[in-house]
Motif scaffolding. Sequence first.
Motif, mmCIF file in Angstrom:
data_model
loop_
_atom_site.group_PDB
_atom_site.id
_atom_site.type_symbol
_atom_site.label_atom_id
_atom_site.label_comp_id
_atom_site.label_asym_id
_atom_site.label_seq_id
_atom_site.Cartn_x
_atom_site.Cartn_y
_atom_site.Cartn_z
ATOM 1 N N GLU A 159 0.850 -1.183 0.000
ATOM 2 C CA GLU A 159 0.000 0.000 0.000
ATOM 3 C C GLU A 159 0.890 1.239 0.000
ATOM 4 O OE1 GLU A 159 -3.043 0.325 -0.431
ATOM 5 O OE2 GLU A 159 -4.131 -1.450 0.246
ATOM 6 N N VAL A 160 0.582 2.163 -0.882
ATOM 7 C CA VAL A 160 1.361 3.396 -0.974
ATOM 8 C C VAL A 160 0.459 4.568 -0.584
ATOM 9 C CG1 VAL A 160 2.687 4.911 -2.488
ATOM 10 C CG2 VAL A 160 2.804 2.429 -2.800
ATOM 11 N N GLU A 161 0.867 5.284 0.437
ATOM 12 C CA GLU A 161 0.119 6.466 0.861
ATOM 13 C C GLU A 161 0.528 7.646 -0.006
ATOM 14 O OE1 GLU A 161 -0.567 5.642 5.603
ATOM 15 O OE2 GLU A 161 1.284 6.636 4.987
ATOM 16 N N PHE A 162 -0.470 8.381 -0.507
ATOM 17 C CA PHE A 162 -0.155 9.536 -1.358
ATOM 18 C C PHE A 162 -1.252 10.584 -1.220
ATOM 19 C CE2 PHE A 162 -2.512 6.446 -3.780
ATOM 20 C CZ PHE A 162 -3.416 7.176 -4.525
ATOM 21 N N ALA A 163 -0.872 11.834 -1.494
ATOM 22 C CA ALA A 163 -1.809 12.955 -1.394
ATOM 23 C C ALA A 163 -2.874 12.848 -2.479
ATOM 24 C CB ALA A 163 -1.049 14.269 -1.512
ATOM 25 N N PRO A 164 -4.043 13.429 -2.238
ATOM 26 C CA PRO A 164 -5.134 13.333 -3.217
ATOM 27 C C PRO A 164 -4.786 13.950 -4.566
ATOM 28 C CG PRO A 164 -5.948 14.089 -1.089
ATOM 29 C CD PRO A 164 -4.457 14.135 -1.009
ATOM 30 N N VAL A 165 -5.325 13.346 -5.597
ATOM 31 C CA VAL A 165 -5.253 13.853 -6.961
ATOM 32 C C VAL A 165 -6.686 13.902 -7.487
ATOM 33 C CG1 VAL A 165 -4.397 13.486 -9.295
ATOM 34 C CG2 VAL A 165 -2.960 12.870 -7.326
ATOM 35 N N ILE A 166 -7.107 15.082 -7.986
ATOM 36 C CA ILE A 166 -8.479 15.256 -8.464
ATOM 37 C C ILE A 166 -8.486 15.470 -9.971
ATOM 38 C CG2 ILE A 166 -10.573 16.669 -8.344
ATOM 39 C CD1 ILE A 166 -9.876 17.402 -5.500
ATOM 40 N N THR A 167 -9.385 14.765 -10.631
ATOM 41 C CA THR A 167 -9.650 15.025 -12.051
ATOM 42 C C THR A 167 -11.142 15.340 -12.204
ATOM 43 O OG1 THR A 167 -9.999 12.669 -12.470
ATOM 44 C CG2 THR A 167 -7.786 13.542 -12.872
ATOM 45 N N VAL A 168 -11.431 16.260 -13.119
ATOM 46 C CA VAL A 168 -12.813 16.697 -13.345
ATOM 47 C C VAL A 168 -13.216 16.305 -14.760
ATOM 48 C CG1 VAL A 168 -14.398 18.648 -13.417
ATOM 49 C CG2 VAL A 168 -12.529 18.616 -11.737
ATOM 50 N N PRO A 169 -14.162 15.400 -14.914
ATOM 51 C CA PRO A 169 -14.541 14.968 -16.267
ATOM 52 C C PRO A 169 -15.186 16.068 -17.094
ATOM 53 C CG PRO A 169 -16.007 14.022 -14.607
ATOM 54 C CD PRO A 169 -14.891 14.662 -13.861
ATOM 55 N N ARG A 170 -15.956 16.952 -16.436
ATOM 56 C CA ARG A 170 -16.615 18.060 -17.169
ATOM 57 C C ARG A 170 -16.432 19.348 -16.362
ATOM 58 N NH1 ARG A 170 -22.634 16.622 -18.435
ATOM 59 N NH2 ARG A 170 -22.574 15.877 -16.256
ATOM 60 N N PRO A 171 -15.393 20.111 -16.651
ATOM 61 C CA PRO A 171 -15.128 21.333 -15.877
ATOM 62 C C PRO A 171 -16.236 22.373 -16.015
ATOM 63 C CG PRO A 171 -13.198 20.684 -17.144
ATOM 64 C CD PRO A 171 -14.337 19.877 -17.656
ATOM 65 N N LYS A 172 -16.986 22.339 -17.116
ATOM 66 C CA LYS A 172 -18.086 23.282 -17.314
ATOM 67 C C LYS A 172 -19.330 22.510 -17.737
ATOM 68 C CE LYS A 172 -15.350 27.341 -18.666
ATOM 69 N NZ LYS A 172 -15.185 28.421 -19.671
ATOM 70 N N VAL A 173 -20.447 22.762 -17.040
ATOM 71 C CA VAL A 173 -21.697 22.096 -17.383
ATOM 72 C C VAL A 173 -22.813 23.146 -17.424
ATOM 73 C CG1 VAL A 173 -21.049 19.845 -16.464
ATOM 74 C CG2 VAL A 173 -22.079 21.527 -14.952
ATOM 75 N N GLY A 174 -23.732 22.975 -18.353
ATOM 76 C CA GLY A 174 -24.843 23.911 -18.482
ATOM 77 C C GLY A 174 -26.178 23.238 -18.234
ATOM 78 N N GLN A 175 -27.100 23.974 -17.630
ATOM 79 C CA GLN A 175 -28.436 23.452 -17.371
ATOM 80 C C GLN A 175 -29.407 24.614 -17.231
ATOM 81 O OE1 GLN A 175 -30.723 21.487 -17.936
ATOM 82 N NE2 GLN A 175 -30.170 19.686 -16.641
ATOM 83 N N ALA A 176 -30.647 24.360 -17.598
ATOM 84 C CA ALA A 176 -31.672 25.401 -17.522
ATOM 85 C C ALA A 176 -32.211 25.528 -16.099
ATOM 86 C CB ALA A 176 -32.812 25.065 -18.486
ATOM 87 N N LEU A 177 -32.836 26.650 -15.837
ATOM 88 C CA LEU A 177 -33.463 26.874 -14.529
ATOM 89 C C LEU A 177 -34.528 25.820 -14.254
ATOM 90 C CD1 LEU A 177 -33.871 30.770 -14.671
ATOM 91 C CD2 LEU A 177 -32.442 29.495 -13.046
ATOM 92 N N GLN A 178 -34.674 25.491 -12.955
ATOM 93 C CA GLN A 178 -35.693 24.578 -12.445
ATOM 94 C C GLN A 178 -35.430 23.101 -12.770
ATOM 95 O OE1 GLN A 178 -38.176 25.782 -10.343
ATOM 96 N NE2 GLN A 178 -36.882 27.604 -10.583
ATOM 97 N N TYR A 179 -34.250 22.831 -13.361
ATOM 98 C CA TYR A 179 -33.866 21.442 -13.585
ATOM 99 C C TYR A 179 -32.747 21.053 -12.613
ATOM 100 C CZ TYR A 179 -36.610 21.178 -17.877
ATOM 101 O OH TYR A 179 -37.643 21.162 -18.781
#
Length: 321
Positions: free
Chosen positions: A221-241
């Motif tokens: 087991e190797v302990e390591f600091a978190p690494v974050i990846t974002v599949p969709r850095p920008k997402v759009g959606q209409a109001l009330q959804y």
Amino acid sequence: MKIFILLICLSSVYLTPQVAAQRTPTISLISQEQVKDIGGTVELECSVQYARDYPVLWIKRDNSNQQNPLLISSGSTLIIRDSRFSLRFDPSSSLYTLQVKDLQETDAGTYQCQILIGVSNRVTADVEVMVRMPPVISDNSTRSLVVSERQPVTLECYASGYPLPKISWRRENNAILPTGGSIYRGNSLKILAVKKEDRGTYYCVAENSVGKGARRNIALEVEFAPVITVPRPKVGQALQYDMDLECHIEAYPPPAISWVKDETQLSNNQHYRISHFNTADAFTDTTLRVITIEKKQYGMYTCKAANKLGQTEAQVELFEN
């Protein structure tokens, strides 16, 4: 001491003034080195000349304690009380044949045929008996390790058996080892600066051509600091959804995860729903569901992950579509 006293008694019985002028006893034949499988049978032969009036002994010597030999037989009489041992004597050739059945590990060693001429005068000949045994991985071998990233680490593996087993290393699914290649040979597998990609299961394999060999699974087991990846850095959606914002996190130990908007840490309520899913070892997917979007909920969201090795963050923008 008991054996020493017995030898003195034997010498006093056998040695008489009449034999002083006889030719010096000799051992004319002794078996060559014997290599047998465990559970097998070995026969050791010793032929003597001019030894009719002297005791002929079979002795097993303990290499770790030369002062305490095991007296097996005297003349044609078996002394040791073990049904695995038997003795045959052929008077025509003065041949003493010692047989040991169902060989065990402890039967390996030096067997000595001995003509006892006097208390300090003996004619001897030795034969080595080796017992082939399949490998057994020793308890002092590595079982599992937890180490921080970029630290050195050594996986060790030792095995007993005869012939002495050879050690090789492999990774699960034949993955490439940190040392390069899919196989490494030697007792110690050294990784100078371990990386998170090095974590997983390692196989220590001991082989000596006896049996199927032995294998031990070693978890690294190797302990390591978190690494974050974002599949969709920008997402759009209409109001009330509704809309889901996602971050993929890789970390060990498992990190503390939070979502923040406008410097306020979010929690589950009528506006937001936070979920974490462990998708694999050291991998977590975190999802922030924005419920029935209102105008003020558009903007930049931050997912954060922290463990004892460090912390990191990534941003996801929700815009009006």
